[in-house]
Scaffold this motif. Structure first.
Motif, mmCIF file in Angstrom:
data_model
loop_
_atom_site.group_PDB
_atom_site.id
_atom_site.type_symbol
_atom_site.label_atom_id
_atom_site.label_comp_id
_atom_site.label_asym_id
_atom_site.label_seq_id
_atom_site.Cartn_x
_atom_site.Cartn_y
_atom_site.Cartn_z
ATOM 1 N N PRO A 1 1.155 -1.422 0.498
ATOM 2 C CA PRO A 1 -0.131 0.091 -0.279
ATOM 3 C C PRO A 1 0.959 1.391 0.025
ATOM 4 C CG PRO A 1 -0.289 -1.210 2.024
ATOM 5 C CD PRO A 1 0.427 -1.762 1.162
ATOM 6 N N GLY A 2 0.342 2.228 -1.028
ATOM 7 C CA GLY A 2 1.099 3.366 -1.367
ATOM 8 C C GLY A 2 2.615 3.020 -1.174
ATOM 9 N N GLN A 3 2.625 2.363 -2.056
ATOM 10 C CA GLN A 3 4.402 1.354 -2.711
ATOM 11 C C GLN A 3 4.671 1.385 -3.972
ATOM 12 O OE1 GLN A 3 6.877 -0.013 0.538
ATOM 13 N NE2 GLN A 3 5.593 0.616 2.057
ATOM 14 N N GLN A 4 5.895 1.128 -4.371
ATOM 15 C CA GLN A 4 5.994 1.000 -5.588
ATOM 16 C C GLN A 4 7.004 -0.374 -5.614
ATOM 17 O OE1 GLN A 4 9.516 2.215 -8.865
ATOM 18 N NE2 GLN A 4 7.469 3.249 -8.715
ATOM 19 N N ALA A 5 6.161 -1.233 -6.500
ATOM 20 C CA ALA A 5 7.477 -2.482 -6.898
ATOM 21 C C ALA A 5 7.440 -3.053 -8.206
ATOM 22 C CB ALA A 5 5.351 -3.605 -5.752
ATOM 23 N N VAL A 6 8.744 -3.683 -8.328
ATOM 24 C CA VAL A 6 9.357 -3.707 -9.523
ATOM 25 C C VAL A 6 9.071 -5.386 -10.028
ATOM 26 C CG1 VAL A 6 11.242 -3.146 -10.839
ATOM 27 C CG2 VAL A 6 10.428 -1.667 -9.367
ATOM 28 N N ALA A 7 8.765 -5.690 -10.810
ATOM 29 C CA ALA A 7 8.152 -6.872 -11.364
ATOM 30 C C ALA A 7 10.042 -7.497 -12.648
ATOM 31 C CB ALA A 7 7.479 -7.691 -12.567
ATOM 32 N N GLY A 8 10.735 -8.131 -12.376
ATOM 33 C CA GLY A 8 11.830 -8.477 -13.218
ATOM 34 C C GLY A 8 11.418 -9.282 -14.229
ATOM 35 N N MET A 9 11.351 -9.098 -15.156
ATOM 36 C CA MET A 9 10.916 -10.597 -16.476
ATOM 37 C C MET A 9 12.192 -10.227 -17.602
ATOM 38 S SD MET A 9 7.313 -8.931 -16.478
ATOM 39 C CE MET A 9 6.410 -10.084 -17.225
ATOM 40 N N PRO A 10 12.733 -12.026 -17.706
ATOM 41 C CA PRO A 10 13.185 -12.072 -18.652
ATOM 42 C C PRO A 10 12.745 -11.950 -20.278
ATOM 43 C CG PRO A 10 12.203 -13.560 -18.390
ATOM 44 C CD PRO A 10 11.536 -13.201 -17.090
ATOM 45 N N VAL A 11 14.116 -11.280 -21.315
ATOM 46 C CA VAL A 11 13.831 -10.721 -22.777
ATOM 47 C C VAL A 11 14.382 -12.069 -23.288
ATOM 48 C CG1 VAL A 11 13.562 -9.758 -24.783
ATOM 49 C CG2 VAL A 11 13.249 -8.952 -22.122
ATOM 50 N N TYR A 12 14.201 -12.245 -24.317
ATOM 51 C CA TYR A 12 14.937 -13.949 -24.692
ATOM 52 C C TYR A 12 14.692 -13.563 -25.732
ATOM 53 C CZ TYR A 12 13.823 -17.200 -20.655
ATOM 54 O OH TYR A 12 13.849 -17.759 -19.307
ATOM 55 N N VAL A 13 15.941 -13.813 -26.571
ATOM 56 C CA VAL A 13 16.179 -13.861 -28.578
ATOM 57 C C VAL A 13 16.953 -14.684 -28.720
ATOM 58 C CG1 VAL A 13 17.121 -11.885 -30.067
ATOM 59 C CG2 VAL A 13 16.679 -11.109 -27.389
ATOM 60 N N ASP A 14 16.192 -15.398 -29.585
ATOM 61 C CA ASP A 14 16.945 -16.404 -30.862
ATOM 62 C C ASP A 14 17.348 -16.026 -32.927
ATOM 63 O OD1 ASP A 14 17.739 -18.432 -32.388
ATOM 64 O OD2 ASP A 14 16.017 -19.560 -31.547
ATOM 65 N N GLU A 15 18.843 -15.358 -32.439
ATOM 66 C CA GLU A 15 19.467 -14.588 -33.292
ATOM 67 C C GLU A 15 19.633 -15.166 -34.560
ATOM 68 O OE1 GLU A 15 23.011 -12.880 -32.955
ATOM 69 O OE2 GLU A 15 22.939 -13.430 -30.822
ATOM 70 N N SER A 16 19.105 -16.494 -34.942
ATOM 71 C CA SER A 16 19.240 -17.875 -35.710
ATOM 72 C C SER A 16 17.557 -17.040 -36.411
ATOM 73 C CB SER A 16 19.000 -18.980 -35.548
ATOM 74 O OG SER A 16 17.908 -19.344 -34.385
ATOM 75 N N LEU A 17 16.846 -16.712 -35.629
ATOM 76 C CA LEU A 17 15.348 -17.135 -36.162
ATOM 77 C C LEU A 17 15.303 -15.292 -36.354
ATOM 78 C CD1 LEU A 17 12.902 -19.273 -33.632
ATOM 79 C CD2 LEU A 17 13.650 -19.773 -35.676
ATOM 80 N N LEU A 18 15.924 -14.529 -35.895
ATOM 81 C CA LEU A 18 15.862 -13.075 -36.300
ATOM 82 C C LEU A 18 16.309 -12.452 -37.840
ATOM 83 C CD1 LEU A 18 17.099 -11.111 -33.422
ATOM 84 C CD2 LEU A 18 14.442 -11.239 -34.659
ATOM 85 N N GLY A 19 16.793 -14.005 -38.207
ATOM 86 C CA GLY A 19 18.509 -13.708 -39.739
ATOM 87 C C GLY A 19 18.896 -11.819 -39.534
ATOM 88 N N THR A 20 19.833 -11.778 -41.491
ATOM 89 C CA THR A 20 20.159 -10.973 -41.333
ATOM 90 C C THR A 20 19.563 -9.439 -41.482
ATOM 91 O OG1 THR A 20 21.328 -12.008 -43.451
ATOM 92 C CG2 THR A 20 22.019 -12.543 -41.411
ATOM 93 N N GLN A 21 18.697 -9.431 -42.212
ATOM 94 C CA GLN A 21 17.545 -8.562 -42.796
ATOM 95 C C GLN A 21 17.736 -7.352 -41.602
ATOM 96 O OE1 GLN A 21 18.809 -7.364 -45.918
ATOM 97 N NE2 GLN A 21 20.132 -9.617 -46.668
#
Length: 579
Positions: free
Chosen positions: A303-323
């Motif tokens: 109550p009356g405060q701030q809370a922070v959620a840490g959430m992971p972000v994943y990246v697979d470079e092979s699916l991004l391609g080169t373009q």
């Protein structure tokens, strides 16, 4: 007084402190703890523990089921201590409630009430944990749900039930009993939306949700394709691959403006332009993707405060391609969902950009390192000769010009402190008029008087030493910058013929200016360019392209050419005096 201070410094540290905790006891000591032994009031040893690594704080799970004085022997690196821990009558069990499950346990006593905020009547999972201090028959009840099992000392009985209204909780072990109550506080969806707000989305961040200043905000930066291939081929690199762990984290900060704690689910997804989950960003650790491409965490906002959620972000470079283009982006969607509901309470959407490292930047870094290496070799092979071959009068002249250049540099720094507050990144254009122009005007004048190899190097080294001694700015990375500058200066002066012969001194003023300007402006521009690359790499700076071009072309090239034009007639007058 000195004897008193010595005696105080040699005094033995105070004895350790021992306190009772819910799990047993906690030992704290200024000296590192190497062994602890606990004996109950009847003289029966309960535990002997030696930590794998000596530490100053040690928690022990000890069943303090009897009332009386417990003996605690603590062996530290300094001495051994026999301590006494008085323990009053305690229950043979510890009971804690998670309301809701996943939001942290809260220890309760007989008659306690635990509140639970529910939004729009949605049910929430409540867990009750009974930890036995002594062996016996354990019974835990949540409303109509009852579970019973025989426990030994240290074992636990956990019961979980869905709660949508007030419910009684009871726990019993042998003859001991405890009763508590879970009282939900109902909130309407509108009231919850007024109470909660998304304060900030921090990306990239660390696992605790704190913004990572070493990476550009709102962007995933990947190495260039050829560099990724090198790392993959040789098994190099320090960042985990996409299937092994997150590329980074994002911190979702929520503000609670109400007077009650609110528990929510924070969910994050990365979507393609058509609104479907982007395959390259699906969570893959331990096959955690449920098909929605979302990462979810539970968050309790006090109550009356701030809370922070840490959430992971994943990246697979092979699916991004080169373009990958600068304009291409995905959507990063963060949703705040009430427990038990599917519709989001709050939604925050922002673009997510992905960029790869520039091959030109990688080539520039290689050029900067190569220049520093060559400059270091040049100093090792020729530096001693440059000092011994010069006459004392010449060395005094070099020192005089270097000292004047250092004073100009200091004046430029002092002025830059105030100018930077007003002009920001454009302050370099003003301070360069004092710093770069005057320093290079002095150097051009000196080279006209002493046009031989090593003159520019001795000036650069002297100014560096004066700066380090007077301003305390020595650092291990200085060698990269100073050796690189030596290489560019000596190379430019040699290529333009200034340090190869004195014949250019008899040429027309314009030709002399052209030679000096080509040598010093080119060397200055190259040193500034490689210096910026080293700063970006070593100190994790992110500079706009227009700023880099402005620094290289302005103070790095144009100002130096103007400085040489000013120095040529002045140097002619000094040469006439010298004759």
């Amino acid at each position: 007084m000195i004897a008193f201070l010595l005696a105080l410094g040699c005094a033995a540290p105070p004895p350790p402190t021992v306190v009772q905790t819910e799990e047993g006891i906690s030992v704290s000591s200024e000296a590192e703890i190497v062994r602890v032994e606990v004996v109950d009031p009847a003289g029966i040893p309960l535990i002997r523990q030696r930590p794998a690594v000596p530490m100053t704080n040690l928690g022990l799970q000890v069943p303090l089921s009897q009332a009386g004085d417990y003996s605690v022997r603590v062996q530290t690196t300094a001495d051994a201590h026999d301590l006494t821990l008085p323990v009053a009558a305690v229950l043979p069990m510890v009971v804690s409630i998670e309301a809701p499950v996943g939001q942290g346990k809260q220890s309760v006593s007989d008659g306690d009430t635990v509140s639970l905020a529910l939004i729009d009547g949605q049910a929430a999972q409540v867990g009750v944990t009974l930890t036995a201090r002594t062996s016996g028959e354990a019974v835990v009840t949540i409303g109509a749900l009852t579970e019973q099992r025989s426990l030994r000392s240290g074992e636990r009985l956990v019961v979980v039930a869905a709660v949508d209204g007030p419910v009684s909780v009871s726990a019993a072990l042998s003859d001991a009993q405890l009763a508590a109550e879970v009282v939900p506080e109902h909130l309407t969806l509108a009231a919850a939306q007024e109470a909660l707000s998304v304060a900030e989305i921090r990306f990239p961040a660390d696992p605790g949700g704190i913004l990572d200043p070493t990476r550009p905000a709102g962007r995933i930066t990947l190495p260039s394709g050829w560099w990724s291939g090198v790392l993959k081929t040789f098994g190099l690199g320090f960042r985990p691959q996409a299937s092994d762990g997150p590329w980074a984290w994002q911190g979702v900060a929520l503000d609670n403006h109400s007077e009650r704690a609110i528990n929510v689910v924070v969910r994050s997804r990365i979507l393609d332009t058509d609104g479907t989950p982007a395959p390259a960003f699906r969570p893959r650790m331990r096959d955690g993707d449920d098909g929605s491409g979302a990462v979810s965490v539970l968050l309790r906002v006090p109550p009356g405060q701030q809370a922070v959620a840490g959430m992971p972000v994943y990246v697979d470079e092979s699916l991004l391609g080169t373009q990958i283009t600068a304009e291409q982006s995905w959507r990063r969607v963060v949703e705040v969902i009430p427990l038990g509901a599917s519709a989001p309470l709050l939604t925050d959407t922002a673009p997510l950009y992905v960029s790869r490292g520039s091959t030109a930047a990688s080539a520039g870094l290689l050029a900067a390192i190569t220049a520093s290496f060559c400059g270091g070799i040049l100093l090792l092979r020729r530096g001693r000769g440059w000092l011994t071959e010069a006459r004392t009068s010449e060395l005094m002249t070099i020192a005089l010009f270097a000292a004047m250049g250092f004073l100009v540099s200091v004046a430029g720094r002092l002025i830059g402190v105030g100018v930077a507050a007003a002009l920001g990144p454009f302050s370099v254009m003003l301070t360069g008029l004092i710093d770069d122009m005057l320093r290079y005007a002095l150097l051009a004048t000196l080279l006209t008087l002493l046009p031989r190899p090593g003159t520019a190097t001795l000036v650069a080294l002297t100014q560096w030493l004066l700066s380090g001694i007077a301003l305390g700015s020595f650092g291990p990375t200085d060698l990269l910058f100073i050796t690189g500058r030596v290489f560019w200066l000596e190379s430019g002066l040699w290529l333009t013929g200034i340090t190869r012969s004195r014949a250019w001194l008899d040429e027309r003023p314009f030709t002399r200016w052209l030679r000096l300007a080509a040598a010093l402006s080119g060397a200055s521009a190259a040193a500034n360019a490689t210096g910026l690359i080293l700063h970006v790499t070593l100190y994790r700076l992110f500079l706009a392209d227009w700023y880099v071009a402005m620094v290289i072309l302005g103070p790095g090239f144009l100002y130096v050419a103007i400085a040489v034009a000013v120095a040529v007639p002045f140097a002619d007058s000094l040469r006439r005096i010298q004759r």
